[in-house]
Design an enzyme around this catalytic site. Structure first.
Site, short mmCIF file in Angstrom:
data_model
loop_
_atom_site.label_atom_id
_atom_site.label_comp_id
_atom_site.label_asym_id
_atom_site.label_seq_id
_atom_site.Cartn_x
_atom_site.Cartn_y
_atom_site.Cartn_z
N CYS A 84 0.82 -1.22 0.00
CA CYS A 84 0.00 0.00 0.00
C CYS A 84 0.86 1.27 0.00
O CYS A 84 0.35 2.35 -0.26
CB CYS A 84 -0.93 0.00 1.20
SG CYS A 84 -2.01 -1.43 1.26
N HIS A 111 -3.19 6.95 3.65
CA HIS A 111 -3.63 5.70 3.02
C HIS A 111 -4.96 5.23 3.62
O HIS A 111 -5.10 5.16 4.84
CB HIS A 111 -2.55 4.63 3.21
CG HIS A 111 -3.02 3.26 2.85
ND1 HIS A 111 -3.64 2.99 1.65
CD2 HIS A 111 -2.98 2.08 3.52
CE1 HIS A 111 -3.97 1.70 1.61
NE2 HIS A 111 -3.58 1.13 2.73
N ASN A 142 -10.18 -0.19 0.63
CA ASN A 142 -8.71 -0.11 0.61
C ASN A 142 -8.23 -0.54 -0.77
O ASN A 142 -8.35 -1.71 -1.12
CB ASN A 142 -8.14 -1.01 1.71
CG ASN A 142 -6.62 -0.99 1.77
OD1 ASN A 142 -5.96 -0.57 0.82
ND2 ASN A 142 -6.07 -1.46 2.87
#
Ligand code: COA
Length: 345
Positions: A123, A264, A294
């Site tokens: 990520c 994030h 996500n």
């Protein structure tokens, strides 16, 4: 715990300046009701524990490269450029193990023979990739770089696993960075980044790589993402807190100077915990996790794009990007939001 400081400082001559921003979500949305109808979970659990109501899922014919190309085309249009000289694709879900996906993306963009490569940092991949791009620009190796974060997470998630399936979504975001001056609006500031492979198995796909080649394995579950959610959660909050402070300090900012924290989108509770610990008011921490989930390496450029479009980012604001992901990896950087940048989605 002692955190080693790893900060890169651009030379005065060549900073990487943001001139284009684009994003793309595949059209199909999957709501929490879909998971609740087939897994032991509820809409309420997913909303309150993760902060997600829906996510976009690519159809079987769409691969990560397709998502990446759509976002990159929008970024090039936003930048009003027809050419870039380097393409970096941050992804954990390449089309194939071999070859890298970036050359295919460059090909579909009509960019002939430019250097193009994938970057895998979970990520954190997008902020890692902007850091690499800034280094290439700083060195004079590149002048204008396309940095894309794109993921088809649905390809690597077990749809029957309630602890991962509701979390992730598909999508892509891209920026065009070009040589500029340090400190001018749009110029990326010093990056802070790091990793800790001690936690390599906190988010991982056990089989299908060189450790356990496909021919030696037969359990399909082990070809999907396994995650120690609670452990990831705790480390994410701590690392994002720290890397945010590092990047702010490297830019000469205090935490109070941060007008927008683009963090994030892993879990709304992670973002809230970070904002709370650092004392950043929630209205300075934009979020789109409710509608996209996500999206791993696509998360930060998607959020940048959505925030710019809905007016949450405006010229002159001090913006800090902070990410955390599999590896573990983490990265953060800063910029003053430029005027005249039109994000396209
Ligand atoms: N619906 C209902 N219950 C669920 C569930 C779901 N979708 N997913 C997990 N649970 C259950 C667990 O099985 C556990 O049950 P048990 O107590 O009977 O064993 C319980 O909820 C608590 O599990 P826990 O893992 O402690 O919950 P949590 O509050 O930490 O939330 C995550 C789980 C995964 C949402 C959370 O840890 C998280 O978001 N972690 C970060 C993940 C992430 O961002 N990863 C990407 C990398 S950046």
């Amino acid at each position: 715990m002692i955190f080693a400081r790893k900060t890169t400082t651009p030379s005065p001559a060549h900073a990487a300046r943001l001139i284009g921003l684009g994003s793309y979500l595949p059209p199909q949305k999957v709501s929490n009701a879909d998971f609740a109808s087939r897994l032991d979970t509820t809409d309420e659990w997913i909303r309150t524990r993760i902060g997600i109501a829906e996510r976009h899922i690519a159809d079987p014919a769409t691969a990560t490269s397709n998502l990446a190309v759509e976002a990159a085309l929008r970024a090039m249009k936003s930048a009003e450029v027809e050419h870039v000289d380097t393409v970096i694709l941050a992804t954990a879900t390449p089309d194939h193990h071999v070859p890298g996906t970036a050359p295919l993306v460059a090909h579909h963009l009509g960019l002939r023979q430019v250097p193009a490569f994938d970057l895998g940092a979970g990520c954190s991949g997008f902020v890692y990739a902007t850091t690499v791009a800034a280094g290439l620009i700083h060195a004079g190796t590149a002048n204008t770089v396309m940095v894309i974060g794109a993921e088809k997470m649905s390809a690597v998630i077990d749809p029957a696993d309630r602890s991962t399936a509701p979390i992730f979504g598909d999508g892509a975001g891209a920026v065009v960075l070009t040589a500029g001056r340090v400190g001018e609006p749009g110029a990326l500031g010093p990056a802070s980044w790091g990793s800790d492979g001690e936690h390599a198995d906190a988010i991982y796909i056990p089989d299908g790589g060189s450790r356990r080649p496909p021919r030696t394995t037969d359990d399909p579950k082990n070809r999907h993402v396994h995650m120690k959610g609670n452990e990831v959660f705790r480390h994410a909050v701590r690392r994002i807190n720290h890397v945010t402070q590092e990047a702010a300090s490297a830019a000469g900012w205090s935490i109070r100077d941060i007008d927008r924290l683009i963090v994030h989108q892993a879990n709304a509770r992670i973002s809230a915990a970070v904002a709370n610990t650092l004392g950043i008011p929630p209205e300075r921490v934009p979020s789109n996790i409710t509608h996209v989930g996500n999206t791993s390496a696509a998360s930060i450029p998607l959020l940048l794009s959505h925030s710019a479009i809905n007016g949450e980012l405006s010229a002159g604001q001090r913006v800090l990007l902070a990410s955390f992901g599999a590896g573990f990896t983490w990265a953060a950087t800063t910029l003053v939001w430029p005027s005249g940048l039109q994000a396209l989605t």
